[in-house]
Design an enzyme around this catalytic site. Structure first.
Site, PDB file in Angstrom:
ATOM      1  N   ASN A  13      32.614  41.129  27.808  1.00 56.97           N
ATOM      2  CA  ASN A  13      32.984  39.872  28.449  1.00 56.97           C
ATOM      3  C   ASN A  13      31.696  39.065  28.587  1.00 56.97           C
ATOM      4  O   ASN A  13      30.869  39.364  29.435  1.00 56.97           O
ATOM      5  CB  ASN A  13      33.610  40.152  29.825  1.00 56.97           C
ATOM      6  CG  ASN A  13      33.817  38.886  30.627  1.00 56.97           C
ATOM      7  OD1 ASN A  13      33.738  37.779  30.106  1.00 56.97           O
ATOM      8  ND2 ASN A  13      34.086  39.042  31.924  1.00 56.97           N
ATOM      9  N   LYS A  15      31.280  36.012  29.485  1.00 54.98           N
ATOM     10  CA  LYS A  15      31.256  35.018  30.570  1.00 54.98           C
ATOM     11  C   LYS A  15      30.719  33.674  30.035  1.00 54.98           C
ATOM     12  O   LYS A  15      31.004  33.339  28.898  1.00 54.98           O
ATOM     13  CB  LYS A  15      30.455  35.557  31.760  1.00 54.98           C
ATOM     14  CG  LYS A  15      30.929  36.974  32.131  1.00 54.98           C
ATOM     15  CD  LYS A  15      30.423  37.475  33.429  1.00 54.98           C
ATOM     16  CE  LYS A  15      30.975  38.883  33.661  1.00 54.98           C
ATOM     17  NZ  LYS A  15      30.665  39.402  34.973  1.00 54.98           N
ATOM     18  N   HIS A  98      40.328  37.698  35.752  1.00 55.94           N
ATOM     19  CA  HIS A  98      38.983  38.200  36.071  1.00 55.94           C
ATOM     20  C   HIS A  98      38.625  37.794  37.506  1.00 55.94           C
ATOM     21  O   HIS A  98      38.967  36.696  37.955  1.00 55.94           O
ATOM     22  CB  HIS A  98      37.960  37.652  35.083  1.00 55.94           C
ATOM     23  CG  HIS A  98      36.646  38.335  35.236  1.00 55.94           C
ATOM     24  ND1 HIS A  98      35.740  37.955  36.193  1.00 55.94           N
ATOM     25  CD2 HIS A  98      36.110  39.408  34.606  1.00 55.94           C
ATOM     26  CE1 HIS A  98      34.685  38.769  36.126  1.00 55.94           C
ATOM     27  NE2 HIS A  98      34.894  39.656  35.170  1.00 55.94           N
ATOM     28  N   GLU A 100      36.002  36.715  38.791  1.00 57.04           N
ATOM     29  CA  GLU A 100      35.249  35.463  38.937  1.00 57.04           C
ATOM     30  C   GLU A 100      36.191  34.260  38.909  1.00 57.04           C
ATOM     31  O   GLU A 100      35.950  33.252  39.564  1.00 57.04           O
ATOM     32  CB  GLU A 100      34.173  35.357  37.842  1.00 57.04           C
ATOM     33  CG  GLU A 100      32.995  36.275  38.165  1.00 57.04           C
ATOM     34  CD  GLU A 100      32.281  36.836  36.962  1.00 57.04           C
ATOM     35  OE1 GLU A 100      32.429  36.307  35.847  1.00 57.04           O
ATOM     36  OE2 GLU A 100      31.558  37.845  37.139  1.00 57.04           O
ATOM     37  N   GLU A 170      38.275  46.595  37.951  1.00 59.29           N
ATOM     38  CA  GLU A 170      36.932  46.070  38.178  1.00 59.29           C
ATOM     39  C   GLU A 170      36.699  45.831  39.664  1.00 59.29           C
ATOM     40  O   GLU A 170      37.080  44.776  40.196  1.00 59.29           O
ATOM     41  CB  GLU A 170      36.754  44.749  37.423  1.00 59.29           C
ATOM     42  CG  GLU A 170      36.887  44.881  35.927  1.00 59.29           C
ATOM     43  CD  GLU A 170      36.012  43.860  35.200  1.00 59.29           C
ATOM     44  OE1 GLU A 170      35.209  44.280  34.378  1.00 59.29           O
ATOM     45  OE2 GLU A 170      36.122  42.658  35.493  1.00 59.29           O
ATOM     46  N   GLY A 176      28.325  42.638  38.083  1.00 59.18           N
ATOM     47  CA  GLY A 176      27.072  41.882  38.003  1.00 59.18           C
ATOM     48  C   GLY A 176      26.078  42.221  39.095  1.00 59.18           C
ATOM     49  O   GLY A 176      25.092  41.517  39.283  1.00 59.18           O
ATOM     50  N   SER A 216      29.235  46.650  36.058  1.00 59.35           N
ATOM     51  CA  SER A 216      27.917  47.223  35.809  1.00 59.35           C
ATOM     52  C   SER A 216      27.957  48.490  34.962  1.00 59.35           C
ATOM     53  O   SER A 216      27.149  49.392  35.150  1.00 59.35           O
ATOM     54  CB  SER A 216      27.169  47.470  37.129  1.00 59.35           C
ATOM     55  OG  SER A 216      27.016  46.256  37.834  1.00 59.35           O
TER      56      SER A 216
HETATM   57  P1  PGA Z   1      29.164  43.407  34.505  1.00 57.10           P
HETATM   58  O1  PGA Z   1      30.502  42.546  34.387  1.00 57.10           O
HETATM   59  O2  PGA Z   1      29.264  44.511  33.491  1.00 57.10           O
HETATM   60  O3  PGA Z   1      28.058  42.441  34.219  1.00 57.10           O
HETATM   61  O4  PGA Z   1      29.130  43.943  35.904  1.00 57.10           O
HETATM   62  C1  PGA Z   1      31.736  43.163  34.151  1.00 57.10           C
HETATM   63  C2  PGA Z   1      32.834  42.136  34.152  1.00 57.10           C
HETATM   64  O5  PGA Z   1      32.767  41.195  34.940  1.00 57.10           O
HETATM   65  O6  PGA Z   1      33.790  42.217  33.360  1.00 57.10           O
END
Ligand code: PGA
Length: 255
Positions: A13, A15, A98, A100, A170, A176, A216
């Site tokens: 992903n 982003k 997601h 976010e 998640e 992140g 992460s």
């Molecule tokens: P990250 O993001 O691996 O940077 O924690 C995962 C995601 O948001 O899908």
């Protein structure tokens, strides 16, 4: 539970990162590193990078996804992209719900459901994200919350359509932040999601569903996470922007 019946899916992903030129560069670097993968390899990229990604990935085992889609087929929705538009380009996957988008763009369980239905009806595979915040985990409501998010997101999806669904667990506190859920925490919640699918559909549907962990996940911790019986791969943010790191995760899921 027989993990062997399910194919692992490692999805990146990206982003809001990378230009089309950078997309070409990363995918060209990734192709030889992931070519022997024994799992599905997907990169979900910004809309403006889709064309470059499809071109660079042509003839390889890397499939391309988007990061969101609208629920209507077309119309007066300035700034939005429909699932049909993505299918027309050759996109195969789309992320829905997601955290976010839930956190910053007013996404609700209801709109996640609408986007997921539109994606599946257009022939895309939806990677549906669910997960709790730190406060919710501390309140002890993770299982109930994730079960509810899963049920609402899949409202109207038939058992037959589940082959176009991937659930990504998640935990919001792990995204992140560099803070990964332990493999046992990931396994516990992925198992709750699978039980939820068994209740809403049946055991056969639950056994077949791909459930990813995300938050992460990186080259160092992927091995342990994907070794868990209910964790069928991962949704990878930061580490999917680096060809080498992403390929190590792909290798971990190919064992
Ligand atoms: P990250 O993001 O691996 O940077 O924690 C995962 C995601 O948001 O899908």
């Amino acid at each position: 539970m027989n993990k062997a019946v399910r194919k692992a899916v490692i999805a990146g992903n990206w982003k809001m990162n990378k230009t089309p030129a950078e997309t070409t560069e990363i995918i060209n670097a990734m192709k030889p590193l992931v070519k022997d993968a024994d799992c599905s390899v997907v990169l979900c990229v910004p809309y403006v990078d889709i064309h470059a990604a499809l071109t660079a990935a042509e003839g390889s085992n890397i499939e391309i996804g988007a990061e969101n889609c609208h629920w209507e087929k077309s119309g007066a929705y300035t700034g939005e992209i429909s699932a049909d538009m993505l299918t027309a380009m050759g996109v195969k996957y789309v992320i829905t719900g997601h955290s976010e988008r839930r956190q910053y763009f007013g996404e609700t369980d209801i709109t996640v459901n609408k986007r997921t239905l539109a994606a599946v009806n257009a022939g895309l595979t939806a990677i549906v994200c669910v997960g709790e915040t730190l406060e919710q985990r501390e309140q002890g409501i993770t299982g109930e919350l994730v079960a509810m998010q899963t049920k609402i997101a899949l409202g109207g999806i038939s058992k037959e359509q589940l082959n176009k669904i991937i659930i990504a667990y998640e935990p919001v506190w792990a995204i992140g932040t560099g803070k990964t859920a332990t493999a046992d925490q990931a396994e516990e919640v992925c198992a709750v999601i699978r039980e939820t699918i068994a209740k809403v559909y049946d055991n056969e549907a639950a056994e077949a569903l791909t459930i990813q962990y995300g938050g992460s996940m990186n080259a160092a911790n992927a091995d342990e996470l994907v070794s868990k019986v209910n964790v069928d791969g991962g949704l990878i943010g930061g580490a999917s922007l680096k060809a080498e790191d992403f390929s190590i995760i792909v290798k971990a899921a190919s064992k």
